[in-house]
Scaffold this active site. Structure first.
Site, PDB file in Angstrom:
ATOM      1  N   GLY A 295      -9.379  62.689 -49.934  1.00  0.00           N
ATOM      2  CA  GLY A 295     -10.320  61.780 -49.477  1.00  0.00           C
ATOM      3  C   GLY A 295     -11.768  61.784 -49.452  1.00  0.00           C
ATOM      4  O   GLY A 295     -12.779  61.147 -48.686  1.00  0.00           O
TER       5      GLY A 295
ATOM      6  N   GLN B  73     -17.399  57.797 -47.135  1.00  0.00           N
ATOM      7  CA  GLN B  73     -18.531  57.766 -46.353  1.00  0.00           C
ATOM      8  C   GLN B  73     -18.840  59.612 -45.833  1.00  0.00           C
ATOM      9  O   GLN B  73     -20.143  59.966 -45.848  1.00  0.00           O
ATOM     10  CB  GLN B  73     -18.675  57.175 -45.179  1.00  0.00           C
ATOM     11  CG  GLN B  73     -19.988  57.068 -44.111  1.00  0.00           C
ATOM     12  CD  GLN B  73     -19.961  56.264 -43.083  1.00  0.00           C
ATOM     13  OE1 GLN B  73     -19.033  55.668 -42.574  1.00  0.00           O
ATOM     14  NE2 GLN B  73     -21.148  56.297 -42.335  1.00  0.00           N
TER      15      GLN B  73
ATOM     16  N   ASP C  76      -9.967  63.200 -54.324  1.00  0.00           N
ATOM     17  CA  ASP C  76      -9.887  61.879 -54.131  1.00  0.00           C
ATOM     18  C   ASP C  76      -8.974  61.062 -55.314  1.00  0.00           C
ATOM     19  O   ASP C  76      -8.701  61.751 -56.187  1.00  0.00           O
ATOM     20  CB  ASP C  76     -11.373  61.081 -54.076  1.00  0.00           C
ATOM     21  CG  ASP C  76     -11.401  59.759 -52.927  1.00  0.00           C
ATOM     22  OD1 ASP C  76     -10.488  58.874 -53.362  1.00  0.00           O
ATOM     23  OD2 ASP C  76     -12.215  59.891 -51.999  1.00  0.00           O
ATOM     24  N   ILE C  77      -8.875  59.936 -55.221  1.00  0.00           N
ATOM     25  CA  ILE C  77      -8.133  59.095 -56.072  1.00  0.00           C
ATOM     26  C   ILE C  77      -9.346  58.264 -56.843  1.00  0.00           C
ATOM     27  O   ILE C  77      -8.849  57.608 -57.800  1.00  0.00           O
ATOM     28  CB  ILE C  77      -7.086  58.372 -55.749  1.00  0.00           C
ATOM     29  CG1 ILE C  77      -7.799  57.384 -54.564  1.00  0.00           C
ATOM     30  CG2 ILE C  77      -5.981  58.850 -55.096  1.00  0.00           C
ATOM     31  CD1 ILE C  77      -6.710  56.011 -54.143  1.00  0.00           C
TER      32      ILE C  77
ATOM     33  N   ILE D  10      -2.717  61.583 -52.004  1.00  0.00           N
ATOM     34  CA  ILE D  10      -1.963  62.106 -50.921  1.00  0.00           C
ATOM     35  C   ILE D  10      -0.637  61.603 -50.870  1.00  0.00           C
ATOM     36  O   ILE D  10       0.413  62.006 -50.148  1.00  0.00           O
ATOM     37  CB  ILE D  10      -2.790  61.941 -49.440  1.00  0.00           C
ATOM     38  CG1 ILE D  10      -3.142  60.388 -49.380  1.00  0.00           C
ATOM     39  CG2 ILE D  10      -4.002  62.821 -49.653  1.00  0.00           C
ATOM     40  CD1 ILE D  10      -3.140  60.313 -47.796  1.00  0.00           C
TER      41      ILE D  10
ATOM     42  N   TYR E 172      -4.755  50.675 -38.238  1.00  0.00           N
ATOM     43  CA  TYR E 172      -5.451  51.715 -38.253  1.00  0.00           C
ATOM     44  C   TYR E 172      -5.417  52.567 -37.074  1.00  0.00           C
ATOM     45  O   TYR E 172      -5.260  53.468 -36.947  1.00  0.00           O
ATOM     46  CB  TYR E 172      -6.872  51.186 -38.527  1.00  0.00           C
ATOM     47  CG  TYR E 172      -8.071  52.430 -38.508  1.00  0.00           C
ATOM     48  CD1 TYR E 172      -7.936  53.535 -39.500  1.00  0.00           C
ATOM     49  CD2 TYR E 172      -9.148  52.514 -37.594  1.00  0.00           C
ATOM     50  CE1 TYR E 172      -9.060  54.378 -39.590  1.00  0.00           C
ATOM     51  CE2 TYR E 172      -9.976  53.333 -37.701  1.00  0.00           C
ATOM     52  CZ  TYR E 172     -10.003  54.548 -38.610  1.00  0.00           C
ATOM     53  OH  TYR E 172     -10.903  55.593 -38.776  1.00  0.00           O
TER      54      TYR E 172
HETATM   55  N1  LIG Z   1     -16.635  56.741 -41.061  1.00  0.00           N
HETATM   56  C1  LIG Z   1     -16.482  56.478 -39.572  1.00  0.00           C
HETATM   57  O1  LIG Z   1     -17.210  55.822 -38.727  1.00  0.00           O
HETATM   58  C2  LIG Z   1     -15.431  57.238 -39.052  1.00  0.00           C
HETATM   59  C3  LIG Z   1     -14.463  57.633 -39.794  1.00  0.00           C
HETATM   60  N2  LIG Z   1     -13.177  58.355 -39.341  1.00  0.00           N
HETATM   61  C4  LIG Z   1     -12.180  58.995 -40.010  1.00  0.00           C
HETATM   62  O2  LIG Z   1     -12.773  59.912 -40.736  1.00  0.00           O
HETATM   63  C5  LIG Z   1     -12.092  60.005 -42.087  1.00  0.00           C
HETATM   64  C6  LIG Z   1     -13.098  59.824 -43.290  1.00  0.00           C
HETATM   65  O3  LIG Z   1     -13.798  58.467 -42.902  1.00  0.00           O
HETATM   66  P1  LIG Z   1     -14.512  57.840 -44.309  1.00  0.00           P
HETATM   67  O4  LIG Z   1     -15.311  58.798 -45.034  1.00  0.00           O
HETATM   68  O5  LIG Z   1     -15.580  56.922 -43.338  1.00  0.00           O
HETATM   69  O6  LIG Z   1     -13.679  57.064 -44.917  1.00  0.00           O
HETATM   70  P2  LIG Z   1     -13.944  56.120 -46.221  1.00  0.00           P
HETATM   71  O7  LIG Z   1     -12.924  54.845 -45.914  1.00  0.00           O
HETATM   72  O8  LIG Z   1     -15.277  56.101 -46.540  1.00  0.00           O
HETATM   73  O9  LIG Z   1     -13.134  57.133 -47.377  1.00  0.00           O
HETATM   74  C7  LIG Z   1     -11.838  57.259 -47.455  1.00  0.00           C
HETATM   75  C8  LIG Z   1     -11.567  57.668 -48.737  1.00  0.00           C
HETATM   76  O10 LIG Z   1      -9.842  57.940 -48.993  1.00  0.00           O
HETATM   77  C9  LIG Z   1      -9.608  57.723 -50.256  1.00  0.00           C
HETATM   78  N3  LIG Z   1      -8.218  57.492 -50.341  1.00  0.00           N
HETATM   79  C10 LIG Z   1      -7.712  56.243 -50.160  1.00  0.00           C
HETATM   80  N4  LIG Z   1      -6.359  56.196 -50.515  1.00  0.00           N
HETATM   81  C11 LIG Z   1      -6.078  57.725 -51.026  1.00  0.00           C
HETATM   82  C12 LIG Z   1      -4.946  58.314 -51.348  1.00  0.00           C
HETATM   83  N5  LIG Z   1      -3.893  57.569 -51.565  1.00  0.00           N
HETATM   84  N6  LIG Z   1      -5.119  59.490 -51.759  1.00  0.00           N
HETATM   85  C13 LIG Z   1      -6.248  60.167 -51.523  1.00  0.00           C
HETATM   86  N7  LIG Z   1      -7.361  59.769 -50.934  1.00  0.00           N
HETATM   87  C14 LIG Z   1      -7.164  58.276 -50.854  1.00  0.00           C
HETATM   88  C15 LIG Z   1     -10.381  56.603 -50.558  1.00  0.00           C
HETATM   89  O11 LIG Z   1     -10.551  56.572 -51.994  1.00  0.00           O
HETATM   90  C16 LIG Z   1     -11.857  56.937 -49.862  1.00  0.00           C
HETATM   91  O12 LIG Z   1     -12.816  57.790 -50.831  1.00  0.00           O
HETATM   92  C17 LIG Z   1     -11.115  58.762 -42.262  1.00  0.00           C
HETATM   93  O13 LIG Z   1      -9.848  59.544 -41.983  1.00  0.00           O
HETATM   94  C18 LIG Z   1     -11.625  57.882 -41.072  1.00  0.00           C
HETATM   95  O14 LIG Z   1     -10.327  57.325 -40.514  1.00  0.00           O
HETATM   96  C19 LIG Z   1     -12.966  58.170 -37.950  1.00  0.00           C
HETATM   97  C20 LIG Z   1     -13.800  57.475 -37.160  1.00  0.00           C
HETATM   98  C21 LIG Z   1     -14.952  56.981 -37.554  1.00  0.00           C
HETATM   99  C1  LIG Z   2     -14.870  53.854 -35.943  1.00  0.00           C
HETATM  100  C2  LIG Z   2     -13.794  53.952 -37.352  1.00  0.00           C
HETATM  101  O1  LIG Z   2     -12.955  54.655 -37.008  1.00  0.00           O
HETATM  102  C3  LIG Z   2     -14.366  53.313 -38.274  1.00  0.00           C
HETATM  103  N1  LIG Z   2     -15.731  53.446 -38.812  1.00  0.00           N
HETATM  104  C4  LIG Z   2     -14.122  51.747 -38.458  1.00  0.00           C
HETATM  105  O2  LIG Z   2     -14.876  50.983 -37.754  1.00  0.00           O
HETATM  106  O3  LIG Z   2     -12.815  51.584 -38.647  1.00  0.00           O
END
Ligand SMILES: NC(=O)C1=CN([C@@H]2O[C@H](COP(=O)(O)OP(=O)(O)OC[C@H]3O[C@@H](n4cnc5c(N)ncnc54)[C@H](O)[C@@H]3O)[C@@H](O)[C@H]2O)C=CC1
Ligand SMILES: CC(=O)[C@H](N)C(=O)O
Length: 328
Positions: free
Chosen positions: A62, A66, A88-89, A107, A195
């Protein structure tokens, strides 16, 4: 800078207590087309030659969201460009594609994941794929598949191949009955979003695999992350990133949360540093497998006042999104 120092201090305090010293006896192994079975963990076809002094070989799932690109940049500085593979996908933009190894990985495709781990001799896995809170509520079956079934694939691959595994959790893993200010590392967690539920599941499954199979599972509960050069992927805390872009581009911002909704937040560099710190910590120094990390909390109104100090003409309206507000 103060936040970075505080984080470093908090993490080193957390990491000073003794480890669990648990022993591995068996690991879960899946055969393609056959039900899961168990083999001894010293089976030679699964042995990984990796010592603490070598650079890890890293896979980020993934990775185009962000946080993933920033994490890859940090890890490549530390371990070398070619030792860190983003996956990523989605199709990577040019600047990502030409800046280091990128590979397609869904995944939900267990066999493909295993192939990537084996062919690239992966030793560390950062599992970032997920559907975040707001997009998860909009598509519960997909969120369940990606956040829960996908995690099961990751756990099995990591256990089979003796990987060190990082899975981020979130403040969304707490719920209305969790204690606040501050929420302890161990407390009631009854979230009301798919989530949040999937992240509690990830914490518990990772810890179970650690105690049952000796998986080196590490997890931090991230607050909402604020970044300048990457876009958030559909969460409740997205507004705290969007406001900067909209203020600069249009001088207008429409906020989808109530003005007094206070949520914990952190700047991306601090979050990624904490992630690397916890992955580099000696296993024996970890007293638990899942820790909170924190930096600051603020409400939309407080953030608006700060942004207005730089862009006084900023116009803000509040059009509350019921789904996001219920999560916040
Ligand atoms: N950004 C934030 O504020 C926070 C993020 N997190 C966690 O950190 C991690 C990364 O967060 P972000 O980068 O913000 O998430 P994001 O939503 O920006 O990116 C997630 C990525 O997962 C990919 N994805 C979706 N389905 C998929 C699959 N079947 N196989 C492979 N990849 C797939 C998407 O294409 C996307 O690029 C996540 O697990 C999120 O829960 C936790 C708390 C806060
Ligand atoms: C805090 C997180 O896990 C994320 N940015 C969301 O708002 O879903």
């Amino acid at each position: 800078m103060a936040i970075v120092k505080n984080l470093g201090r908090t993490l080193s305090q957390l990491l000073q207590s003794p480890g669990c010293g648990c022993q591995t006896s068996i690991v879960p192994v899946r055969c393609i087309g056959v039900s899961p079975r168990q083999v001894t963990s010293d089976a030679s076809f699964h042995s990984v030659s990796f010592s603490e002094t070598d650079h890890p070989r890293v896979l980020i799932t993934g990775g185009l969201g962000q946080l993933g690109v920033g994490l890859a940049k940090l890890l490549r500085k530390r371990f070398g460009r070619n030792n860190v593979i983003l996956s990523d996908i989605r199709k990577p933009p040019d600047d990502v594609f030409y800046n280091g190894p990128f590979i397609y990985s869904d995944i939900l495709d267990y066999k493909n994941l295993r192939e990537i781990v084996v062919n690239n001799r992966i030793t560390w896995l950062f599992h970032y794929s997920a559907l975040l809170s707001a997009v998860g509520e909009a598509n519960v079956p997909l969120a369940r598949a990606v956040n829960i079934t996908g995690l099961h694939n990751i756990l099995d691959i990591a256990a089979e191949h003796s990987l060190r595994l990082f899975v981020p959790s979130t403040i969304g893993a707490f719920g209305p009955t969790s204690p606040r200010n501050p929420a302890p590392d161990l407390c009631i967690q009854r979230p009301r979003t798919i989530y949040g539920v999937s992240k509690v599941h990830a914490e518990l499954m990772g810890e179970y695999y650690h105690y049952r199979y000796g998986l080196d599972f590490r997890c931090l509960r991230y607050p909402g992350i604020i970044s300048a050069d990457s876009q958030p992927g559909g969460g409740t805390t997205d507004y705290a990133v969007q406001i900067f872009h909209d203020a600069i581009k249009n001088g207008k911002f429409q906020c989808n949360l109530k003005s007094d909704t206070r949520l914990p937040m952190m700047y991306i560099d601090d979050c990624l540093k904490a992630t690397l710190d916890v992955m580099e910590a000696p296993a024996a120094s970890l007293s638990m497998r899942t820790y909170n990390i924190s930096a600051m909390s603020f409400s939309p109104e407080e953030l608006v006042q700060e942004v207005k100090k730089h862009i006084p003409e900023l116009q803000v309206t509040y059009t509350v999104d019921a789904v996001r507000q219920a999560i916040g």
